[in-house]
Enzyme design. Structure first.
Site, PDB file in Angstrom:
ATOM      1  N   GLU A 120     -16.387   6.155   5.722  1.00  0.00           N
ATOM      2  CA  GLU A 120     -15.431   5.451   6.701  1.00  0.00           C
ATOM      3  C   GLU A 120     -15.451   6.359   8.016  1.00  0.00           C
ATOM      4  O   GLU A 120     -16.025   7.803   7.724  1.00  0.00           O
ATOM      5  CB  GLU A 120     -14.073   4.987   6.111  1.00  0.00           C
ATOM      6  CG  GLU A 120     -13.332   6.253   5.831  1.00  0.00           C
ATOM      7  CD  GLU A 120     -11.908   5.959   5.320  1.00  0.00           C
ATOM      8  OE1 GLU A 120     -11.464   4.830   5.669  1.00  0.00           O
ATOM      9  OE2 GLU A 120     -11.396   6.829   4.581  1.00  0.00           O
ATOM     10  N   ARG A 140       0.954  -1.236   0.043  1.00  0.00           N
ATOM     11  CA  ARG A 140      -0.171   0.167  -0.163  1.00  0.00           C
ATOM     12  C   ARG A 140       0.778   1.388  -0.001  1.00  0.00           C
ATOM     13  O   ARG A 140       0.539   2.203  -0.744  1.00  0.00           O
ATOM     14  CB  ARG A 140      -0.954  -0.035   1.190  1.00  0.00           C
ATOM     15  CG  ARG A 140      -2.018   1.059   1.200  1.00  0.00           C
ATOM     16  CD  ARG A 140      -3.030   1.093   2.263  1.00  0.00           C
ATOM     17  NE  ARG A 140      -2.551   1.150   3.570  1.00  0.00           N
ATOM     18  CZ  ARG A 140      -3.136   0.936   4.556  1.00  0.00           C
ATOM     19  NH1 ARG A 140      -4.709   0.412   4.550  1.00  0.00           N
ATOM     20  NH2 ARG A 140      -2.850   0.886   5.702  1.00  0.00           N
ATOM     21  N   LYS A 183      -2.636   7.166   1.131  1.00  0.00           N
ATOM     22  CA  LYS A 183      -2.655   7.316   2.495  1.00  0.00           C
ATOM     23  C   LYS A 183      -1.424   8.443   2.796  1.00  0.00           C
ATOM     24  O   LYS A 183      -0.207   8.298   3.015  1.00  0.00           O
ATOM     25  CB  LYS A 183      -2.016   6.026   3.472  1.00  0.00           C
ATOM     26  CG  LYS A 183      -2.538   6.036   4.862  1.00  0.00           C
ATOM     27  CD  LYS A 183      -2.397   4.700   5.521  1.00  0.00           C
ATOM     28  CE  LYS A 183      -2.286   4.563   6.938  1.00  0.00           C
ATOM     29  NZ  LYS A 183      -3.440   5.400   7.724  1.00  0.00           N
TER      30      LYS A 183
END
Ligand code: PXG
Length: 288
Positions: free
Chosen positions: A182, A50, A149
């Site tokens: 989320e 990721r 991220k």
């Protein structure tokens, strides 16, 4: 504590980054939050994957290979004798000039901190969280893709402040269409009948690693899992609700916007998934 910066280890006092680093000046960089359990780094490959995907999305060339990054994380844990804890991996754009242009940054910096974390007090895991929906909506895919991220976490921080102002520890963030995306640092699941449901990644959720593990555990236990758009109405009328994240692990939710969820206590499916998750963390991962 020994902190890794660009291949060298520094004490806490000496672990320093330039004020000209664009990670600080512009939030230009990426990060990962990883856990170690029982002498193993949990889902390390997935976290490094990721990290590299985030890097690609922001055109940042990580100065280590995938394998070197895995070795650097494990080595930092070893040097800190970390068997259970939290690893923060950060890659900044590096030192540049007072201007946005990332081409002025010569070399990205890699930082690895191996420490401890406890996101929520233990009683919340037993009793469950009360959370609220907040006004700040999740970043648009077309603006700053929530799958990245990045070090630019203000979208989530603003939502967290709104949750705190409302007396809550965590916030539900909707996307621009009004569907549930989320929470500020966790993915969200509900149980309805014998089905586990979570918003799809297109909703504006991070591609959560804990989310992926929970989906697998539920499927292995014979549950049906659906990734469908959820409204607040769907949350209010769920049988159970819980959040997932590396920091929070699995945490039950018992009240949303003043509505009691299910019985108002952590539900049986949530509890069984918590148990399965903890069992898995004890036996899998990259040995330190
Ligand atoms: N959504 C967001 C926005 C996150 O930042 C998650 C979901 C859960 O993803 P993982 O892959 O961890 O299951 C995150 C992860 C912290 C902290 O320091 C935050 C996260 C993870 C670990 C620590 O607040 N967020």
């Amino acid at each position: 504590m020994k902190i890794y910066i660009d291949g060298k280890y520094y004490s806490e006092q000496n672990a320093k980054i330039s004020v000209f680093d664009h990670g600080l000046l512009y939030g230009d960089g990426i990060f990962e939050g990883i856990r170690a359990y029982n002498g193993r780094v949990f889902k390390l490959k997935e976290h490094i994957d990721r990290l590299f995907y985030s890097a690609k999305a922001i055109l940042l060339t990580i100065p280590l290979t995938h394998a070197e990054m895995i070795r650097a994380v494990v080595d930092t844990c070893r040097r800190n004798k970390l068997r259970n804890g939290y690893i923060r991996l950060v890659v900044t754009r590096g030192v540049g000039t007072l201007g946005l242009n990332p081409n002025k940054c010569k070399r990205p910096s890699v930082i690895i901190i191996a420490d401890k974390i406890q996101l929520y007090p233990a009683e919340y895991y037993e009793r469950g969280l009360e959370i609220i929906t907040v006004p700040t909506v999740r970043n648009l895919h077309s603006a700053l893709n929530p799958a990245i991220k990045s070090l630019n976490y203000l979208n989530n921080i603003l939502a967290k402040i709104e949750a705190n102002n409302g007396g809550c520890e965590e916030a539900i963030m909707l996307n621009a269409q009004g569907f549930v995306a989320e929470c500020t640092g966790d993915n969200l699941f509900v149980v309805k009948g014998d089905r586990l449901v979570t918003p799809p990644l297109t909703s504006g959720a991070l591609y959560g690693i804990t989310r992926g593990v929970v989906i697998q555990l539920a499927q292995r236990a014979g549950m049906s899992v659906a990734e469908t758009d959820l409204t607040r109405y769907d949350l209010f009328n769920a049988d159970e609700c819980f959040l997932t994240g590396t920091g929070a692990e699995l945490i039950p939710v018992v009240k949303i916007d003043g509505r009691v969820i299910g019985s108002g206590k952590p539900g049986p499916i949530t509890k069984s998934l918590v148990q399965k998750y903890h069992e898995l963390t004890q036996v899998s991962g990259e040995p330190i």
